[in-house]
Write a protein that holds these residues in place. Structure first.
Motif: not given
Lengths: 337, 337
Positions: A180-181, A204, A325, A199-202
């Protein structure tokens, strides 16, 4: 002498909070014959502890309320009435979230002497401890890593994932991580030597994540070390090769009760896949072999790892909540002295 | 001499129909050196054929359009220019949906002589053929059936499920089936000797199906032989014991493109389960051992089975469509002579 301890005060509904924990001070009892007093130098906080906070059927019995949070510890023997330990011994055990622990020194396995001449103390809670052996078991015994294929690892910057990927590389696989990130992804590729990191956060949604995985894994996926579940597992299945093998180590995406359905289980059939859930404490027979390889790799600096260190027993609950988190990088420890 | 054949005429969108097939008559070519002419006595129709009708990535290459539907056959050699076969030999092969097949007799495995003195001809397409070995592989190699546990089998009245359950019983397991309707359930318990059978048609939702499974499996579930997927797999996972093992043989609930998400994959982790998809033709090494056990059981009548028989090559498409809807009982065959 007083011992500061963190107890489980209440069970969370959904996301846990600081209110679920309570700090107490209790006197240290005098040692019974055969027992050892250990002063903890580091506590381990790990994702599996979230499961034990629930009062639900799981692989581990629930953590009882109003008892010291169970967890791995390293420390130093400060008093001994056991023939097996002397003052000054460095030891690893399951002492829990407290500054001191009284341990029965005659129970093999409860306490183990460690040598810190080539391996740092904290590493015995990370790459040369439970997280490392977890990675080893999944990569070696379930995924059966061998040269030429592609291995995918979720939570790749974490204590388990980072080791899983490096073990896969050491066995000749192309290794792709999820993290993540951008900073975690940088660490995964530059420090841990993964071939790529997503980066899994980009990404979704499944379509976007699948597209990224297709680019990172041009020859498909042969092994997957799963710590997360949900969207990531769906994307991996869509890209899996025939006979791909999945080590199911964690599903942190669902730890607070979120639904995490597997969208296309028919891919397990069409790709003749194997998926296997495991918990490393049920495979004690592999620990010596695994620790030998992991210890050698850490001592020779061919296995890289990071630690996030919180200071003082009172910081343990917050460090644990941060871990859930993804605020930590690498192994989350709490330093007590 | 003319050969009547069924070709795949078009690919289905969702549920297949008779329009997807075409009957043609073609002349039988004269035999090349080494070849054999087989007159088919029975054709096999099987659920896996549905997957091959699609033009999608799967374990088998798609069935090409305008070619004879591939499938298992038993028959009799009516002409031979091979040193390995003589007129009158009874043989099993993959001759497809046609009355005659020309086969290269020198390719080991394409055609195998069979002995019908103790085992009926049709059984070589059922319990002593591909469906039987499929059941055997799942029960023996994936589930690793052993005395004392509980085995659950979906599509329990079918050609594969009925054998899987009986093999589980022979290995000392309590065996519970799923089947559709009271008559199939009666056959499963009374004829095949399962300990219980759940009529899934009277349990249309997960809550109801789970409740029925809880009653039928008071000690939980240790092994599952899955032919269906969807709701049944969800219910089984909710009732699985630690270290339960699932042989994933079919997921007919999703064969026409219906979504069949697995609702609670986290149970694979908390129960440390193994789930493995397989296709028996990729495990040819087990066939001799499996066929020995299955043949002995059929010859001694300790393995019971049923056949649904359609008459004539022109009946094959309708028999196949009926199979996908569960209209058959036991092995669906088409008799040609």
């Amino acid at each position: 002498m007083l011992n500061r301890q963190i107890l489980l005060a209440s069970r969370p509904t959904g996301e846990p909070s600081l209110d679920n924990f309570r700090l107490v001070e209790t006197p240290i009892p005098s040692l019974a014959d055969g027992h050892v007093l250990v002063r903890h130098l580091y506590l381990s906080v790990d994702p599996y502890m979230r499961g034990r906070m629930n009062d639900a059927k799981s692989y581990a019995a629930p953590q009882p309320l109003d008892t010291v949070m169970i967890g791995g510890t390293v420390g130093e023997v400060v008093a001994s009435r056991s023939a097996h330990f002397v003052e000054g011994d460095q030891v690893v055990g399951m002492g829990g979230w407290q500054e001191y622990a009284v341990v029965d020194g005659s129970h093999a396995g409860q306490l183990r002497k460690i040598d810190t001449s080539h391996i740092p103390l904290g590493a015995y809670l990370g790459p040369v401890g439970m997280p490392g052996v977890t990675a080893w078991y999944g990569v070696e015994k379930i995924i059966r890593a061998k040269p030429g294929g592609t291995l995918v690892v979720s939570a790749a910057s974490g204590a388990v994932g980072s080791v899983a990927g490096q073990l896969g590389r050491a066995r000749g696989m192309r290794v792709v991580g999820f993290a993540g990130g951008p900073e975690k992804c940088r660490i995964v590729t530059e420090e841990y030597g993964f071939d790529a990191c997503i980066d899994y956060k980009v990404h979704p949604d499944l379509k976007s994540l699948s597209a990224a995985l297709k680019i990172a894994c041009p020859d498909g996926i042969d092994g997957h070390f799963e710590n997360v579940g949900g969207l990531i597992l769906d994307a991996v299945l869509l890209r899996a090769n025939a006979f791909a093998r999945v080590a199911l180590c964690g599903m942190i995406a669902g730890y607070n009760g979120q639904p995490i359905p597997m969208l296309f289980p028919q891919l397990l059939l069409t790709n003749r896949m194997t998926i296997e859930g495991f918990i490393v404490s049920e495979h004690m027979e592999v620990w010596p072999e695994a620790l030998r390889e992991l210890g050698t790799m850490v001592a020779s600096r061919t296995l890289r790892y990071r630690e996030s260190i919180a200071e003082g027993i009172e910081a343990a609950p917050e460090a644990f909540l941060g871990l859930l988190k993804g605020k930590n990088v690498g192994k989350q420890l709490v330093r007590l002295a």
